[in-house]
Design an enzyme around this catalytic site. Structure first.
Site: not given
Ligand code: NI
Length: 188
Positions: A50, A55, A101-102, A143-144, A147
């Site tokens: 995701g 991000q 998480c990236l 989660h997304e 963000h």
């Molecule tokens: Ni994330």
């Protein structure tokens, strides 16, 4: 020829990750289409499941994710893009699971999420998507969308002792996990 770009991913500490993102005014704009294509390339390159626009330093309510209930089903899928997404939990049932998480490379944490949700949002061609999700699918969407509200998964953790480096995850594995190991590689 269409050139797609791999975008730089913002890491925890960058202010864009703790801002509330703005709605996308025109989901069918060429600029949005290009951003989605670049985000898809970026997510695939980073082996994420995701990615949210903040991000990649764009404070817009736009997310991409793999819409499957487990990792095996996610193999080879193209990410789904959702614009101005909204979530509604089915009920109060929570499930705890490992997340990464990236924007927080190298770490994993145990996060409670609603087990089943409904979500909706707009597609690139201006249509509406309305779906139900559970399992990893529901987790990734929550989660997304977090963000977009400036929330990173450690802020959702009730017990920070369960925040760990990937390389130390072995210390969290129980006997039953060793028989059937976690696949703790999810990096939304
Ligand atoms: Ni994330």
């Amino acid at each position: 020829m269409v050139w797609m770009a791999i975008l730089k991913i913002a890491r925890m500490g960058h202010p864009v990750l703790v801002q509330r993102a703005q709605p996308v005014e025109d989901p069918s704009a060429e600029e949005v289409r290009r951003l989605v294509a670049d985000m898809a390339e970026t997510m695939i390159d980073a082996e994420g499941i995701g990615l949210a626009a903040p991000q990649v330093h764009r404070s817009l309510r736009l997310i991409l994710f793999l819409d499957a209930e487990d990792r095996a089903e996610m193999q080879g899928r193209r990410p789904l893009a959702l614009i101005n997404p909204e979530i509604e939990p089915f009920d109060d049932t929570l499930e705890s699971g490992w997340e990464g998480c990236l924007s927080i490379p190298g770490l994993r944490g145990v996060v409670p999420r609603y087990a089943r949700i409904g979500y909706r949002g707009l597609t690139l061609d201006g249509g509406t998507i309305e779906r139900e999700a559970q399992g990893l699918h529901a987790r990734v969407v929550q989660h997304e969308v977090d963000h977009l509200d400036g929330i990173l998964y450690p802020m959702r953790m009730p017990d920070l002792r369960e925040l760990t480096f990937e390389t130390e995850l072995k210390y969290f594995m129980t006997q039953s996990d060793e028989e059937e190991p976690h696949e703790p590689a999810d990096q939304p």
